[in-house]
Write an enzyme that holds these catalytic residues in place. Structure first.
Site, PDB file in Angstrom:
ATOM      1  CE  LYS A 178      -1.896   3.217   1.806  1.00  0.00           C
ATOM      2  NZ  LYS A 178      -1.652   4.569   1.259  1.00  0.00           N
ATOM      3  N   GLY A 231       6.470   5.926   8.162  1.00  0.00           N
ATOM      4  CA  GLY A 231       5.685   7.147   8.001  1.00  0.00           C
ATOM      5  C   GLY A 231       5.759   7.959   9.270  1.00  0.00           C
ATOM      6  CB  SER A 232       3.781  10.797  10.440  1.00  0.00           C
ATOM      7  OG  SER A 232       2.492  10.230  10.435  1.00  0.00           O
ATOM      8  N   GLY A 236       1.892   5.969  12.924  1.00  0.00           N
ATOM      9  CA  GLY A 236       2.488   4.762  13.505  1.00  0.00           C
ATOM     10  C   GLY A 236       1.844   4.403  14.845  1.00  0.00           C
ATOM     11  CD  GLU A 253      12.773   1.992  11.073  1.00  0.00           C
ATOM     12  OE1 GLU A 253      13.149   3.121  11.436  1.00  0.00           O
ATOM     13  OE2 GLU A 253      13.257   0.940  11.517  1.00  0.00           O
ATOM     14  CB  CYS A 287      13.030   9.613   8.186  1.00  0.00           C
ATOM     15  SG  CYS A 287      14.059   8.514   7.225  1.00  0.00           S
ATOM     16  CD  GLU A 388       9.415  14.040  10.920  1.00  0.00           C
ATOM     17  OE1 GLU A 388       8.253  13.637  11.001  1.00  0.00           O
ATOM     18  OE2 GLU A 388      10.346  13.338  10.483  1.00  0.00           O
TER      19      GLU A 388
END
Ligand code: NAD
Length: 501
Positions: A178, A231-232, A236, A253, A287, A388
């Protein structure tokens, strides 16, 4: 009239298929929003259900294929990616904006990962260890797990799916992929390569669509026992809660707030090149991007001036133009987020030394561009120092000592990468030991992972697993232990003991 846009399909149950929803979404070039790349499926839960059913069939077959033969397919994947490197890099730049040199690097990471996976097909080591009992063997080996659901972000459209899919497949799992909604075209090109390389069709499924529908359905599906997400941290956390409840194997991650520390004994020109590349490469959307610059007070003013002078001259433009150094952000929401953080920085008392706004001029007016931005006078604890931003924004913090620099580096919720510039061996080893991140670079920027080494972060960046290198093969396989007792008698472990005669 612009030409009719191509309508792309999912790859489910061995065929390219339109989504059962009948709906599609647009994929546009972030450097020129008038450039419509194509229409991609806005799939729904029924598409996911079909993909899972097919992947289960694929798993039955693929898990019984000897690992060295699975490796042969991945070897071919690497070869095809190498042949198509330029075409895929161009398609990637067109849909997500980063400059061609970087999208070529993204494909190269996929090639390296495929070749590494191919050789792992002849390793996948288990262990044979001495049994505590006589005439008995004790050993472990690695088994495939089942259907692996892979959910990926927009910023490395080929490398991150490759990091996940290639080891998952090599270990004998079936995959449902996906991709992020912003980069469906690169995902399509990757799946074409996998199929042409000889992967049996049911073993790979590609389902496009929104994360909140397709990603979520996959995560909640009881027949998808393995989920790997990049992803963020916010997304997550949602996925982690579901996987925890359902006892799924999960690799996360997530975000970063990476810093470069520059000490007075550093080679400042070398550090300057590293900081510019780390902060403004990929328009800050890595990242591992350098989002904080921690400067020792002895070189603070001088180095800040050097950074601003060079960063101001970086050439913004479409990534397909070879002269461009900084491409656009991914979409409008990302640019609004970056702009809002510049406002927050001002409110918190930091100074916008350069940038802080979208560029003027007609040439860039149809893209999501933002000028490289340096925030000076940032102090520990400010939001721009802690959160971030994921854009071309560098927060500069002044410190009085190495101890203070290490403290500032560590005092954030994230822990992906860190870097330190110094010519002193003791300082370098202090940094390697005390910087609380999954990766530390000495005399190099915070970015630049190599395919054969583990990659990942600590604290809110990850949940302890790693992508890349040898470690990821542990994630995608289950360890099974086998005891063979050929003594012909009942021997009871921990109960029957013998003297060593
Ligand atoms: P994102 O979290 O918005 O989306 C990532 C993926 O999750 C997409 O495919 C999205 O569709 C899907 N998703 C969204 N909601 C979901 C849900 N409820 N259930 C399941 N899936 C869902 O991230 P992004 O904006 O694409 O990427 C940027 C983020 O990724 C940054 O935070 C960056 O630090 C992080 N990132 C981390 C690494 C790493 O290795 N640590 C690498 C690259 C990017």
């Amino acid at each position: 009239m612009p030409p009719h846009p191509e309508t792309f399909k999912n790859f489910i149950a061995g065929e390219w298929r339109a989504p059962l929803t009948g709906e599609h979404f647009e994929n546009r070039n972030p450097a020129d929003w008038n450039d419509l790349i194509g229409l991609f499926p806005r799939s729904g839960p029924a598409d996911v259900a079909r993909a899972v059913e097919s992947a289960r069939r694929g798993f039955e077959r693929w898990s019984r294929t000897p690992a060295p033969l699975r490796g042969q397919v991945l070897l071919r994947v690497g070869q095809l990616l190498a042949e198509r490197k330029e075409a895929i890099a161009r398609a990637m730049t067109r849909e997500m904006g980063k400059v061609l040199a970087e999208t070529r690097g993204d494909v190269q990471e996929g090639i390296d990962t495929a070749f590494y996976a191919a050789t792992e097909g002849r390793r996948l080591f288990g262990r044979v260890v001495p049994s505590e009992l006589r005439s008995k063997w004790a050993m472990s080996y690695r088994r495939p797990i089942g259907v692996a659901g892979l959910i990926t972000p927009f910023n490395f459209p080929l490398a991150i799916p490759a990091w996940k899919a290639f080891p998952a497949l090599l270990c004998g799992n079936a995959v449902i992929f996906k991709p992020a909604e912003d980069v469906p075209h690169t995902a399509h090109l990757l799946v074409e390569v996998l199929l042409e390389a000889g992967l049996p069709p049911d073993v790979i499924q590609l389902v496009h669509g929104p994360g909140s529908v397709v990603g979520r359905t996959m995560v909640e599906h009881p027949d998808v026992p393995v989920i790997s997400f990049t992803g963020s941290t916010e997304t997550g956390a949602v996925i982690g809660a579901t996987c925890g409840r359902m006892h799924k194997r999960l690799s996360l991650e997530m975000g970063g707030k990476n810093a470069v520390i520059v000490m007075p004994d550093a080679d400042l020109e070398l550090a300057l090149d590293g900081v510019l590349w780390g902060a403004f490469g990929t328009t800050g959307q890595r990242c591992t991007a350098t989002s904080r610059l921690i400067l020792h007070e002895q070189i603070h003013d001088r180095f800040l001036r050097m950074v601003c002078e060079r960063a101001e001259r970086l050439r913004l433009g479409p990534g397909l133009d070879e002269r461009t150094e900084v491409g656009p952000l991914i979409h409008e929401e990302a640019r609004n987020k970056v702009a809002s953080y510049v406002g927050i920085a001002r409110e918190e008392g930091a100074t916008v030394a350069i940038g802080g706004e979208a560029p003027g001029g007609q040439a860039l007016e149809c893209g999501w561009f933002f000028r490289p931005t340096v925030l000076a006078g940032v102090t520990p604890g400010m939001r721009v120092e802690q959160e971030e931003i994921f854009g071309p924004v560098l927060s500069v913090i002044r410190v009085a000592s190495l101890d203070a620099a290490i403290r500032v580096n560590n005092d954030v919720p994230y822990g992906l990468s860190s870097a330190l510039y110094t010519s002193d061996l003791t300082t370098a080893f202090r940094a390697m030991t005390d910087l609380d991140t999954g990766i530390t670079y000495v005399n190099a920027p915070t970015i630049g992972a190599e395919a054969h080494l583990p990659f990942g972060g600590v604290k809110q960046t990850g949940n302890g697993h790693r992508e890349g290198g040898w470690e990821v093969y542990d994630f995608y396989s289950e360890t099974k232990v086998v005891y063979v007792d050929y003594s012909g008698t009942l021997q009871r472990a921990q109960i029957d003991t013998y003297s060593a005669e």
